[in-house]
Motif scaffolding. Structure first.
Motif, short mmCIF file in Angstrom:
data_model
loop_
_atom_site.label_atom_id
_atom_site.label_comp_id
_atom_site.label_asym_id
_atom_site.label_seq_id
_atom_site.Cartn_x
_atom_site.Cartn_y
_atom_site.Cartn_z
N LEU A 209 54.51 -2.63 -57.07
CA LEU A 209 52.85 -2.45 -57.01
C LEU A 209 52.29 -2.19 -57.65
O LEU A 209 53.09 -2.02 -58.95
CB LEU A 209 52.70 -0.95 -56.12
CG LEU A 209 50.74 -0.79 -56.00
CD1 LEU A 209 50.19 -1.78 -55.25
CD2 LEU A 209 51.18 0.78 -55.58
N ILE A 211 48.29 -2.01 -59.71
CA ILE A 211 46.43 -0.98 -59.36
C ILE A 211 46.32 -1.57 -60.87
O ILE A 211 46.43 -0.75 -61.27
CB ILE A 211 46.89 -0.14 -59.34
CG1 ILE A 211 47.54 0.01 -58.10
CG2 ILE A 211 45.41 0.45 -58.69
CD1 ILE A 211 47.91 1.18 -56.83
N ALA A 279 44.44 -5.08 -57.03
CA ALA A 279 46.07 -5.21 -56.88
C ALA A 279 47.13 -5.68 -56.52
O ALA A 279 47.12 -7.00 -55.99
CB ALA A 279 46.66 -3.64 -56.27
N LEU A 281 50.71 -6.24 -54.47
CA LEU A 281 52.51 -6.35 -53.74
C LEU A 281 52.59 -7.02 -53.32
O LEU A 281 52.41 -7.78 -53.16
CB LEU A 281 51.71 -5.02 -52.43
CG LEU A 281 52.48 -4.33 -51.54
CD1 LEU A 281 52.82 -2.93 -52.33
CD2 LEU A 281 52.50 -3.89 -49.59
N LEU A 299 40.19 2.15 -54.60
CA LEU A 299 41.28 1.59 -53.84
C LEU A 299 41.72 3.36 -53.39
O LEU A 299 42.60 3.96 -54.42
CB LEU A 299 41.90 0.52 -54.64
CG LEU A 299 42.90 0.40 -54.01
CD1 LEU A 299 42.78 -0.81 -52.86
CD2 LEU A 299 44.57 -0.22 -54.82
N PHE A 301 45.19 4.40 -52.27
CA PHE A 301 46.59 4.47 -51.42
C PHE A 301 47.60 5.24 -51.05
O PHE A 301 47.67 6.29 -51.82
CB PHE A 301 46.95 3.89 -53.19
CG PHE A 301 49.00 3.94 -52.83
CD1 PHE A 301 49.50 3.33 -51.81
CD2 PHE A 301 49.65 4.39 -53.92
CE1 PHE A 301 50.97 3.35 -51.95
CE2 PHE A 301 51.08 4.58 -54.16
CZ PHE A 301 51.95 3.36 -52.57
N SER A 303 51.06 5.73 -48.73
CA SER A 303 52.13 5.37 -48.66
C SER A 303 52.81 5.64 -47.61
O SER A 303 54.11 5.84 -47.70
CB SER A 303 52.94 6.00 -49.67
OG SER A 303 52.97 7.29 -50.05
N CYS A 329 49.61 2.47 -46.75
CA CYS A 329 48.14 1.33 -47.04
C CYS A 329 47.06 1.02 -48.10
O CYS A 329 47.09 2.43 -49.10
CB CYS A 329 46.76 1.94 -46.15
SG CYS A 329 47.62 2.58 -44.63
N LEU A 330 46.96 0.00 -47.83
CA LEU A 330 45.80 -0.40 -49.77
C LEU A 330 44.39 -0.27 -49.68
O LEU A 330 43.93 -1.46 -49.10
CB LEU A 330 46.57 -1.18 -50.49
CG LEU A 330 47.34 -1.15 -51.08
CD1 LEU A 330 49.12 -2.13 -51.33
CD2 LEU A 330 47.73 0.11 -52.07
N GLU A 331 43.41 0.53 -49.88
CA GLU A 331 41.85 0.46 -49.16
C GLU A 331 40.98 0.44 -49.87
O GLU A 331 40.75 1.18 -50.45
CB GLU A 331 41.58 2.18 -48.55
CG GLU A 331 43.11 1.65 -47.56
CD GLU A 331 43.00 3.38 -46.70
OE1 GLU A 331 42.18 4.16 -46.39
OE2 GLU A 331 44.01 4.53 -47.11
N TYR A 361 43.76 -9.93 -49.04
CA TYR A 361 44.11 -9.59 -48.63
C TYR A 361 44.77 -10.93 -48.77
O TYR A 361 44.35 -11.85 -47.51
CB TYR A 361 44.31 -8.70 -47.51
CG TYR A 361 44.26 -6.96 -47.81
CD1 TYR A 361 44.48 -6.30 -48.16
CD2 TYR A 361 43.37 -7.34 -46.22
CE1 TYR A 361 44.42 -4.98 -48.64
CE2 TYR A 361 42.86 -5.69 -45.77
CZ TYR A 361 43.04 -4.82 -46.72
OH TYR A 361 43.42 -3.60 -47.13
#
Length: 375
Positions: A209, A211, A279, A281, A299, A301, A303, A329-331, A361
């Motif tokens: 990851l 960010i 970000a 992933l 953002l 994050f 896990s 989740c990456l919100e 995404y």
């Protein structure tokens, strides 16, 4: 990094599609259905209008094999007994609001409290539990609308909202949203998809990851921001360079211990572009890469710490039990509890204004096999 086109795509090996008939029904007197959108290269997204929940995302790996990179459920019944945030579009206010209240123009607004003493993800019956009006615009686009009524969950204003899901030719899931209110109110939308770029195969701890953020908003023991903006340099929260998700997740850091992993808002760096990359992933095993682009200032994050393999809550597609950290989740969103922290970016929406945002995404391929799992 390269893209997979029609000529590269194998005819088989794709996961089983969700069955539309298993998603059809009625909730609160409104029809619920499953919708499929796709591009010519084969990227496919399936979503239900109950909670505007994304339940399946099919994208290729480095060998052209399609995999399902979104956690979800096989049927509407399973989704109703499952995790309410799984794949959902979150409103009227994503994340937490302290003590279930905020003040606006000198008036205090008490909200529903559904997370101990706090308000979480729009409340007891926020958007996660609501049926959106759905319109299949074309084969690649789904448009969903919902009106949040004045006083619903305690918020002021009739808020007319719209979210559009679009699968682009560039293998992007583009989420565009907007809202208008007839009274002054606060708004914070996000997407709560749980990702595992390897598909239905293990946890996300060796996903790498990045960010683009130099600070977080640390939280207290009830997961509410303290108001501090804390630098990440030299801590387990530093993802300014690619790092394995599991490399430092179990360090003895109060923020990690109380959340049992990552569950924190990142303060994204200022950007010149309206929609900018914030970000990335990457899964070393499958070669799948996902870039996150957004208009939002923060953002979250998460896990997947509270996935536990519980039945029926965590019984996912094909009967798989989603265990601890099997998805993340990456919100992109505004900061949690912003209405109670004047120095956070404002979530205030006045009548006549239009709240807009976008999350992208973008999926791609790293063709070089690697076993890198850490720094």
């Amino acid at each position: 990094m390269s893209r997979i086109g029609v000529a590269d795509r194998p005819a088989t090996d794709a996961p089983q599609p969700l069955l539309r008939e298993r998603w059809q029904g009625h909730i609160d007197g409104k029809p619920v259905d499953l919708f499929t959108i796709a591009n010519a290269a084969g990227m496919t997204v399936r979503a239900t209008n109950w909670g505007a929940k994304i339940m399946q995302i099919l994208v290729p790996d480095r060998h052209g094999r399609f995999g399902d990179v979104a956690l979800g459920y096989d049927s509407l019944g399973d989704a109703q007994t499952g995790q309410p945030s799984m794949g959902a579009f979150i409103g009227r206010y994503a994340n937490r609001i302290a003590a279930g209240q905020f003040c606006l123009d000198g008036q205090r607004y008490p909200l529903s409290r559904n997370d101990g003493p706090h308000h979480l993800h729009g409340g007891t019956k926020g958007s996660r539990f609501r049926v959106f009006d759905a319109e299949q615009v074309d084969g690649a686009t789904l448009r969903l609308r919902y009106r949040y009524a004045d006083g619903e969950e305690g918020y002021p204003g009739n808020l007319d909202s719209e979210v559009e899901y679009h699968v682009s030719a560039a293998n992007e899931l583009v989420i565009s949203y907007s809202a208008q209110s007839d009274r002054s109110t606060v708004v914070n939308f996000t997407s709560h998809v749980f990702f595992n770029l390897r598909g239905d195969d293990g946890d996300i701890l060796d996903h790498r990851l990045t960010i683009h953020a130099d600070a977080i908003t640390p939280v207290d023991g009830t997961m509410l921001p303290t108001g501090e903006i804390r630098p990440v340099r030299g801590t387990a929260f530093d993802f300014t360079v690619p790092m394995g998700v599991g490399t430092r997740i179990d360090e003895d850091d109060t923020q990690l211990v109380q959340a049992d992993g990552y569950d924190i808002n990142y303060v994204l760096r200022p950007r010149n572009e309206a929609v900018a990359a914030v970000a990335r992933l990457a899964d070393p095993q499958s070669g799948r890469v996902m870039d996150i682009l957004t208009t939002a200032p923060g953002l979250q994050f998460y896990s997947g710490n509270r996935l536990s393999g519980a039945v029926p809550r965590d019984r996912g597609k094909s009967g798989r039990l989603y265990g601890r950290r099997d998805g993340l989740c990456l919100e992109p969103q505004h900061f949690p509890d912003s209405p109670n922290h004047p120095h956070f970016p404002s979530t205030l929406l006045r009548p006549g204004q239009r709240y807009t945002g976008r999350i992208v995404y973008r999926f791609g391929i790293d063709r070089a096999p690697t076993d890198r799992t850490g720094a």
